[in-house]
Design an enzyme around this catalytic site. Structure first.
Site, mmCIF file in Angstrom:
data_model
loop_
_atom_site.group_PDB
_atom_site.id
_atom_site.type_symbol
_atom_site.label_atom_id
_atom_site.label_comp_id
_atom_site.label_asym_id
_atom_site.label_seq_id
_atom_site.Cartn_x
_atom_site.Cartn_y
_atom_site.Cartn_z
ATOM 1 N N CYS A 52 33.985 40.564 51.079
ATOM 2 C CA CYS A 52 32.632 41.043 51.345
ATOM 3 C C CYS A 52 32.641 42.517 51.747
ATOM 4 C CB CYS A 52 32.014 40.254 52.485
ATOM 5 S SG CYS A 52 32.031 38.491 52.244
ATOM 6 N N ARG A 97 35.868 45.820 46.082
ATOM 7 C CA ARG A 97 36.441 44.848 47.012
ATOM 8 C C ARG A 97 36.355 43.425 46.460
ATOM 9 N NH1 ARG A 97 36.500 46.866 52.481
ATOM 10 N NH2 ARG A 97 36.199 44.792 53.301
ATOM 11 N N TRP A 118 31.519 37.594 48.987
ATOM 12 C CA TRP A 118 32.603 36.874 48.310
ATOM 13 C C TRP A 118 32.618 35.519 48.995
ATOM 14 C CZ3 TRP A 118 37.497 34.745 49.316
ATOM 15 C CH2 TRP A 118 38.367 34.672 48.235
ATOM 16 N N ASN A 167 30.817 40.177 57.646
ATOM 17 C CA ASN A 167 32.108 39.931 56.976
ATOM 18 C C ASN A 167 32.959 39.157 57.963
ATOM 19 O OD1 ASN A 167 31.295 41.600 54.964
ATOM 20 N ND2 ASN A 167 32.800 43.209 55.372
ATOM 21 N N GLY A 168 33.781 38.254 57.442
ATOM 22 C CA GLY A 168 34.659 37.495 58.328
ATOM 23 C C GLY A 168 34.335 36.019 58.255
ATOM 24 N N GLU A 223 56.434 41.393 39.888
ATOM 25 C CA GLU A 223 55.261 42.268 39.917
ATOM 26 C C GLU A 223 54.638 42.373 38.516
ATOM 27 O OE1 GLU A 223 53.345 43.321 41.969
ATOM 28 O OE2 GLU A 223 52.356 45.077 41.129
ATOM 29 N N LYS A 237 50.799 41.312 37.684
ATOM 30 C CA LYS A 237 49.840 42.226 37.057
ATOM 31 C C LYS A 237 49.223 41.558 35.838
ATOM 32 C CE LYS A 237 49.199 44.538 39.516
ATOM 33 N NZ LYS A 237 49.800 44.768 40.811
ATOM 34 N N GLU A 262 46.819 38.580 36.822
ATOM 35 C CA GLU A 262 45.564 38.869 37.536
ATOM 36 C C GLU A 262 44.541 39.600 36.676
ATOM 37 O OE1 GLU A 262 45.723 41.209 41.178
ATOM 38 O OE2 GLU A 262 47.337 42.423 40.395
ATOM 39 N N HIS A 289 67.843 26.476 34.688
ATOM 40 C CA HIS A 289 67.794 25.375 35.665
ATOM 41 C C HIS A 289 66.430 24.677 35.676
ATOM 42 C CE1 HIS A 289 71.755 26.375 37.148
ATOM 43 N NE2 HIS A 289 71.382 27.650 37.199
ATOM 44 N N LYS A 326 39.839 43.089 46.519
ATOM 45 C CA LYS A 326 40.803 44.161 46.769
ATOM 46 C C LYS A 326 41.492 43.989 48.114
ATOM 47 C CE LYS A 326 42.940 48.006 45.877
ATOM 48 N NZ LYS A 326 44.054 47.918 44.920
HETATM 49 C C1 AGP Z 1 47.725 43.305 43.797
HETATM 50 O O1 AGP Z 1 47.552 43.632 42.468
HETATM 51 C C2 AGP Z 1 46.888 42.238 44.289
HETATM 52 N N1 AGP Z 1 45.531 42.453 43.979
HETATM 53 C C3 AGP Z 1 47.190 41.650 45.647
HETATM 54 O O2 AGP Z 1 48.287 40.815 45.445
HETATM 55 C C4 AGP Z 1 47.494 42.568 46.859
HETATM 56 O O3 AGP Z 1 48.676 43.263 46.639
HETATM 57 C C5 AGP Z 1 47.580 41.720 48.141
HETATM 58 O O4 AGP Z 1 46.336 41.109 48.376
HETATM 59 C C6 AGP Z 1 48.017 42.514 49.352
HETATM 60 O O5 AGP Z 1 47.129 43.549 49.640
HETATM 61 P P1 AGP Z 1 47.474 44.672 50.698
HETATM 62 O O6 AGP Z 1 48.605 45.468 50.165
HETATM 63 O O7 AGP Z 1 46.219 45.472 50.824
HETATM 64 O O8 AGP Z 1 47.842 43.973 51.973
#
Ligand code: AGP
Length: 601
Positions: free
Chosen positions: A2, A27, A78, A104-105, A474, A478, A481, A497, A596
């Protein structure tokens, strides 16, 4: 997650609120709304006009009547409590319709509060936890909003950043507990927001609120109290420009941020290594007596930590443990002499913040590595290492990952006792990184072609060994997501395995083949994979002619000391994911269901 915005000043608030909300879209959200305190004619009572809907801010804006009022608030939601619906979108009102709240929260005790308020006769219009805040404030309000907010917040269990206003009043009352909230300071106008991106268009100066702060914000003044006492919070200059938070001609923020990586690496190195002398000057101090390091992080930051584990282990011979932050709560190992590092680009990831708090409670010294000045992690950890990527707007972390690696390599090098020749060689390797990364970016066309070939598949495997196994993780993150292709990363030796059962012509494999001690075993793994039918795309360095005979396609990367190969491999995998997602027509900067900064447990 949010986003919240508020305005109090001399201008019409509606256009400012809408523009600020658009700046917070990155966000992640599913619905949005605004509330404006309307300057009614003298003969009618003041009112609050609320408009909210599911979907994007631009779509809500199309159906929005022009509402005049110099005080207002807005929200991007959100969903956590209740479905995505106009009724559940914020702002929420009390029964009288005169008190509006955005939040938010998560309010953990909202159900018991709601039951109690319902018994007292309050009628609820949504399923959200937030609405109880409006009704609680209504119970306590008799002309002094700040006091009513303080009394209501005292009853809440959970986390919040809130903005509250009463119809006809020229001020906002705002408060935070474990959810970020800043006040942008203007000239005869002030702005409230969950993060600085929302206010960059209007001011370069902010006040970061602390946990427990309650502030009364009007156009003319900001007064802050904590626990009933008046407090001063320093006004700080935002180190980011408006341009940095715009797309600058790129189709997506993610692509812009991928291309900004040479600069981001250079900026993070600047000040730490001198361009002439092989010096590293860090502000971070290692306490005497510390025997090991434990790193906590989530998502991409966790992958950076896993790479850091190899590098610190190799250069410093210092034992390093890495834990996903959300798992750290369930972790019960001896940590008497452990230095705990938290990595979070946003500095607001709740799981990471909670892990650092737990480490502090256990008496461990703590260090935060973050990209966001003033973020919550900088207030919790004792020491901070700032990466200097500039604002990252795309949900997929790219340049912040790259600079987290820079930070970890610098920290490892600064704590290592190295032979001067080795040390100088590593410094040279760091200095060359921006130009080497640029060389990868210059080959974008070729990587985009491989991405087009990958785009029809439903499943992709990524494999690496050693230092590049977390890079494979990683790469898989990428891809999944932003392109919605199921992607899994494995240490190459582990495929046989179990995962071999899934291999076939429809499961391409992306293999990282670095010219170090992992190269030969990697070739063995590739041969075993090829025997089962998958296409294999290799990431290999220039000059490695052998690789061609074992794989179907090769993405070429400049030669570097293998220790620095994660930087180049990661850039190639970012581009691969980006162009695959583009080919599939995905909403790259705002992937479904993602946010985000993840500020909920
Ligand atoms: C990264 O592409 C992601 N969107 C996500 O995994 C992100 O890295 C994770 O939420 C951690 O965020 P931060 O580095 O702001 O703590």
């Amino acid at each position: 997650m949010c986003g919240i915005v508020g305005y109090a000043g001399y201008r019409d608030s509606q256009p400012i609120l809408l523009e600020s909300l658009k700046r917070l879209e990155y966000r992640g959200y599913d619905s949005c709304g605004v509330a404006i305190s309307v300057n009614s004619a003298l003969e009618t009572a003041p009112t609050i006009e609320v408009h909210k809907d599911v979907g994007r801010v631009v779509d809500m804006e199309k159906n929005l009547p022009c509402v005049h009022g110099r005080v207002g608030m807005g929200h991007t939601r959100w969903a956590t409590h209740g479905e995505v619906s106009p009724a559940n979108a914020h702002p929420h009102l009390d029964c009288s319709g005169r008190i509006a709240v955005v939040h938010n929260g998560v309010i953990e005790n909202f159900q018991s509060l709601r039951d109690e308020l319902s018994r007292e006769g309050h009628h609820f219009s949504s399923e959200t936890d937030t609405e109880v805040i409006a009704h609680l404030i209504e119970n306590y309000y008799s002309g002094d909003l700040e006091r009513a907010v303080a009394r209501a917040l005292a009853e809440l269990v959970g986390t919040y950043a809130v903005i509250v206003m009463v119809a006809g009043h020229e001020e906002l009352v705002v408060a935070r507990r474990e959810s970020p909230l800043i006040i942008g300071v203007g000239d005869k106008e002030n702005f409230v927001a969950s993060d600085v991106a929302a206010v960059l268009d209007y001011t370069g100066s902010v006040v970061y609120l602390e946990d427990g702060d309650i502030a009364v914000v009007s156009g003319e003044s900001i007064t802050i109290t904590n626990n009933g006492d008046r407090v001063q919070r320093e006004r700080q200059v935002i180190p980011w420009s408006v341009e940095e938070a715009q797309k600058g001609g790129y189709e997506h923020f993610m692509l812009k941020e991928i291309h900004e990586q040479p600069k981001a690496i250079e900026n993070t190195l600047k000040g730490h290594i001198s361009l002439i002398e092989p010096l590293i000057a860090l502000d971070v101090v290692k306490d005497e007596g510390l025997e090991d390091v434990l790193i906590v992080a989530c998502g991409t930051s966790w992958h950076a930590a896993l790479i850091g584990e190899y590098v610190i282990g190799k250069l410093c011979h210092l034992p390093v443990r890495v834990k996903v932050a959300s798992e750290f709560n369930h972790y019960d190992m001896a940590m008497d002499k452990t230095w705990v590092w938290g990595i979070s680009q946003s500095g607001e990831t709740l799981d990471t913040l909670q892990a650092i708090k737990k480490a502090r409670a256990l008496g461990c010294p703590t260090l935060a590595i973050t990209n966001v000045p003033g973020s919550s992690i900088t207030r919790i950890a004792e020491q901070v290492f700032y990466t200097r990527s500039g604002p990252e707007i795309g949900v997929a972390a790219t340049k912040t990952f790259m600079t987290q690696l820079v930070a970890l390599y610098l920290l490892a090098m600064s704590f290592a006792s190295l032979d001067m020749m080795v040390y100088e060689g590593l410094i040279e390797g760091l200095r060359l990184l921006p130009s080497k990364v640029q060389q990868v970016l210059d080959e974008v066309g070729k990587i985009a072609q491989h991405a087009r070939e990958l785009s029809p598949y439903a499943n992709v495997f990524f494999i690496g060994r050693g230092l590049n196994y977390p890079v494979a993780m990683e790469g898989a993150l990428k891809l999944k997501e932003i392109s919605y292709i199921h992607a899994e990363a494995y240490p190459a030796g582990e495929l046989k395995h179990g995962p071999f059962a899934l291999l076939g012509r429809t499961t391409p494999v992306v293999a990282i083949t670095t010219k170090d001690d992992t190269y030969e075993p990697m070739l063995t793994s590739i041969k075993e994979i090829k025997a089962r039918g998958p296409q294999v795309i290799a990431l290999a360095e220039e000059g490695d002619e052998d690789i061609e005979q074992f794989v179907d396609a090769v993405i070429r990367l400049p030669q570097v000391d293998p220790l620095f190969s994660p930087f180049l491999n990661s850039v190639a995998l970012q581009l691969l994911a980006y162009y695959t997602a583009k080919e599939r027509g995905c909403p790259i900067d705002l992937p479904a269901n993602l946010a985000k900064s993840v500020t909920v447990p």
